[in-house]
Design a protein around this motif. Structure first.
Motif, PDB file in Angstrom:
ATOM      1  N   UNK A  64      74.508 -72.038 -20.394  1.00  0.00           N
ATOM      2  CA  UNK A  64      73.917 -72.964 -19.496  1.00  0.00           C
ATOM      3  C   UNK A  64      72.344 -72.685 -19.565  1.00  0.00           C
ATOM      4  N   UNK A  65      71.854 -71.551 -19.426  1.00  0.00           N
ATOM      5  CA  UNK A  65      70.352 -71.357 -19.485  1.00  0.00           C
ATOM      6  C   UNK A  65      69.578 -71.672 -20.586  1.00  0.00           C
ATOM      7  N   UNK A  66      70.074 -71.366 -21.882  1.00  0.00           N
ATOM      8  CA  UNK A  66      69.402 -71.676 -23.143  1.00  0.00           C
ATOM      9  C   UNK A  66      69.895 -72.519 -23.914  1.00  0.00           C
ATOM     10  N   UNK A  67      71.130 -73.228 -23.594  1.00  0.00           N
ATOM     11  CA  UNK A  67      71.586 -74.221 -24.771  1.00  0.00           C
ATOM     12  C   UNK A  67      72.192 -73.629 -26.149  1.00  0.00           C
ATOM     13  N   UNK A  68      72.490 -74.369 -26.808  1.00  0.00           N
ATOM     14  CA  UNK A  68      73.099 -73.706 -28.030  1.00  0.00           C
ATOM     15  C   UNK A  68      72.233 -74.554 -29.451  1.00  0.00           C
ATOM     16  N   UNK A  69      71.113 -75.171 -28.912  1.00  0.00           N
ATOM     17  CA  UNK A  69      70.495 -75.636 -29.953  1.00  0.00           C
ATOM     18  C   UNK A  69      69.580 -74.656 -30.913  1.00  0.00           C
ATOM     19  N   UNK A  70      69.116 -75.134 -31.966  1.00  0.00           N
ATOM     20  CA  UNK A  70      68.401 -74.245 -32.915  1.00  0.00           C
ATOM     21  C   UNK A  70      66.969 -73.792 -32.356  1.00  0.00           C
ATOM     22  N   UNK A  71      66.612 -72.466 -32.479  1.00  0.00           N
ATOM     23  CA  UNK A  71      65.587 -71.978 -32.098  1.00  0.00           C
ATOM     24  C   UNK A  71      65.019 -71.311 -33.251  1.00  0.00           C
ATOM     25  N   UNK A  72      64.058 -72.174 -33.798  1.00  0.00           N
ATOM     26  CA  UNK A  72      63.432 -71.731 -35.048  1.00  0.00           C
ATOM     27  C   UNK A  72      62.916 -70.467 -35.188  1.00  0.00           C
ATOM     28  N   UNK A  73      61.767 -70.352 -33.751  1.00  0.00           N
ATOM     29  CA  UNK A  73      60.590 -69.377 -33.503  1.00  0.00           C
ATOM     30  C   UNK A  73      61.366 -68.531 -32.438  1.00  0.00           C
ATOM     31  N   UNK A  74      62.211 -67.514 -32.693  1.00  0.00           N
ATOM     32  CA  UNK A  74      62.549 -66.638 -31.433  1.00  0.00           C
ATOM     33  C   UNK A  74      61.675 -65.607 -30.935  1.00  0.00           C
ATOM     34  N   UNK A  75      60.436 -65.464 -31.411  1.00  0.00           N
ATOM     35  CA  UNK A  75      59.511 -64.712 -30.974  1.00  0.00           C
ATOM     36  C   UNK A  75      59.225 -64.966 -29.802  1.00  0.00           C
ATOM     37  N   UNK A  76      59.255 -65.967 -29.002  1.00  0.00           N
ATOM     38  CA  UNK A  76      59.096 -66.087 -27.899  1.00  0.00           C
ATOM     39  C   UNK A  76      59.909 -65.704 -26.856  1.00  0.00           C
ATOM     40  N   UNK A  77      61.144 -65.149 -27.349  1.00  0.00           N
ATOM     41  CA  UNK A  77      62.232 -64.625 -26.416  1.00  0.00           C
ATOM     42  C   UNK A  77      62.003 -63.008 -26.451  1.00  0.00           C
ATOM     43  N   UNK A  78      61.379 -62.504 -27.376  1.00  0.00           N
ATOM     44  CA  UNK A  78      61.200 -61.117 -27.465  1.00  0.00           C
ATOM     45  C   UNK A  78      60.404 -60.562 -26.419  1.00  0.00           C
ATOM     46  N   UNK A  79      60.640 -59.460 -25.611  1.00  0.00           N
ATOM     47  CA  UNK A  79      60.002 -58.809 -24.661  1.00  0.00           C
ATOM     48  C   UNK A  79      59.557 -57.442 -25.308  1.00  0.00           C
ATOM     49  N   UNK A  80      58.182 -57.119 -24.603  1.00  0.00           N
ATOM     50  CA  UNK A  80      57.542 -55.698 -25.196  1.00  0.00           C
ATOM     51  C   UNK A  80      58.805 -54.483 -24.469  1.00  0.00           C
ATOM     52  N   UNK A  81      58.893 -53.570 -25.479  1.00  0.00           N
ATOM     53  CA  UNK A  81      59.694 -52.325 -24.679  1.00  0.00           C
ATOM     54  C   UNK A  81      59.159 -51.617 -23.607  1.00  0.00           C
ATOM     55  N   UNK A  82      59.506 -51.068 -22.695  1.00  0.00           N
ATOM     56  CA  UNK A  82      58.845 -50.253 -22.049  1.00  0.00           C
ATOM     57  C   UNK A  82      58.564 -48.987 -22.537  1.00  0.00           C
ATOM     58  N   UNK A  83      57.672 -48.286 -22.034  1.00  0.00           N
ATOM     59  CA  UNK A  83      57.506 -46.733 -22.469  1.00  0.00           C
ATOM     60  C   UNK A  83      58.687 -45.967 -22.467  1.00  0.00           C
ATOM     61  N   UNK A  84      59.688 -45.902 -21.518  1.00  0.00           N
ATOM     62  CA  UNK A  84      60.787 -45.269 -21.572  1.00  0.00           C
ATOM     63  C   UNK A  84      61.541 -45.690 -22.865  1.00  0.00           C
ATOM     64  N   UNK A  85      61.726 -46.948 -23.013  1.00  0.00           N
ATOM     65  CA  UNK A  85      62.533 -47.232 -24.325  1.00  0.00           C
ATOM     66  C   UNK A  85      61.983 -46.809 -25.563  1.00  0.00           C
ATOM     67  N   UNK A  86      60.699 -47.045 -25.675  1.00  0.00           N
ATOM     68  CA  UNK A  86      60.055 -46.515 -26.809  1.00  0.00           C
ATOM     69  C   UNK A  86      60.190 -45.091 -27.161  1.00  0.00           C
ATOM     70  N   UNK A  87      60.258 -44.249 -25.992  1.00  0.00           N
ATOM     71  CA  UNK A  87      60.453 -42.785 -26.302  1.00  0.00           C
ATOM     72  C   UNK A  87      62.044 -42.543 -26.640  1.00  0.00           C
ATOM     73  N   UNK A  88      62.675 -43.319 -26.134  1.00  0.00           N
ATOM     74  CA  UNK A  88      64.280 -43.133 -26.613  1.00  0.00           C
ATOM     75  C   UNK A  88      64.316 -43.711 -27.918  1.00  0.00           C
ATOM     76  N   UNK A  89      63.898 -44.759 -28.282  1.00  0.00           N
ATOM     77  CA  UNK A  89      63.915 -45.360 -29.538  1.00  0.00           C
ATOM     78  C   UNK A  89      63.402 -44.373 -30.853  1.00  0.00           C
ATOM     79  N   UNK A  90      62.352 -43.338 -30.437  1.00  0.00           N
ATOM     80  CA  UNK A  90      61.980 -42.669 -31.314  1.00  0.00           C
ATOM     81  C   UNK A  90      62.961 -41.526 -31.598  1.00  0.00           C
TER      82      UNK A  90
END
Length: 198
Positions: free
Chosen positions: A160-186
Motif C-alpha cells: 500500500x505504501x510503496x506499490x509493486x512497480x519497478x524502482x530502477x534507482x533504490x538509492x533513495x530508499x537507503x538510510x544512513x546507519x546510526x553510529x550504534x549500527x556502524x559499531x555493531x556492523x564492524x
C-alpha cells in the motif's frame, strides 16, 4: 523449479506462499529454496522492503540481510521491522526482540500487531517459536498460521505504501546507519543462535 510466469510481485508472492510454508523455524540450510527464484526476485526491481520479504520467503536470508542493512535506521521503520522479522526467521530471538521493540510504535508494526498489547503479543509469539525450536514444545501449524498473518499484514502495508512497480534507482530508499549500527556492523560475527549475530 518455479513456474515460468513469475514476472510480477504478486505472482512470486503467491508462488512462494503456496510452494513453501510460512517461515517459523530456521531453514536447515543456508541456501535458498530456489536460487533461480532469488534471481527472479531481484529482477522484479520492486521496493527493497518487498524484495527483502520475498527473499525471506524463499529462505534467501543473505539477500534479505543485504537489503535490510540499508534500511535499518529511522525513518525506515518498515526496513527495521523486516530486519527483526528476519532475525526471528533465522532463530536469533534476542535480536528479533530488540528490533521489534525499536519499531513498536510505528504504523507498519501496528498493522501487523495491533492494539495495546501489540508488542507483548509479538514477543510472546517469538517466545512460542523459540520454545518450539529449542524444547520441541508447541504446534508448528498453529505458528505457521500466525507467521502467515504477520507476513501478510507486513506485505500488505508495504504494498500500500510503496506499490509493486519497478524502482530502477533504490538509492533513495537507503538510510544512513546510526553510529550504534556502524559499531555493531564492524563487529559482526558468524554464529550465535541463528545464522548470524549482530
Amino acid at each position: 523449479m518455479p513456474p515460468g510466469d513469475l514476472t510480477t510481485f504478486d505472482a512470486v508472492y503467491a508462488h512462494l506462499t503456496t510452494a513453501y510454508p510460512y517461515p517459523v523455524l530456521p531453514f536447515p540450510s543456508p541456501n535458498p529454496h530456489s536460487k533461480t527464484l532469488s534471481h527472479t526476485i531481484a529482477s522484479l526491481s520492486v521496493h527493497p522492503t518487498l524484495e527483502a520479504l520475498l527473499h525471506i520467503l524463499n529462505a534467501d536470508l543473505a539477500s534479505a540481510h543485504f537489503l535490510c542493512r540499508h534500511m535499518q535506521n529511522e525513518p525506515a521503520w518498515e526496513g527495521m521491522y523486516i530486519h527483526g522479522f528476519l532475525h526471528r526467521v533465522e532463530g536469533d530471538y534476542r535480536n528479533a526482540d530488540a528490533w521489534y521493540g525499536n519499531v513498536a510504535e510505528s504504523e507498519c508494526f501496528r498493522s501487523a500487531w495491533p492494539g495495546e498489547a501489540g508488542l507483548e503479543d509479538a514477543k510472546a509469539f517469538i517466545r512460542r517459536v523459540e520454545r518450539l525450536r529449542k524444547q520441541k514444545i508447541g504446534d508448528v501449524k498453529e505458528l505457521e498460521v500466525e507467521s502467515q498473518r504477520e507476513v501478510d499484514a507486513l506485505v500488505g502495508w508495504c504494498k500500500e505504501k510503496f506499490g509493486t512497480g519497478r524502482i530502477e534507482d533504490a538509492t533513495q530508499v537507503w538510510v544512513e546507519p546510526s553510529e550504534e549500527h556502524r559499531k555493531i556492523a564492524s563487529k559482526m560475527l558468524v554464529g550465535g543462535e541463528g545464522w548470524r549475530q549482530f
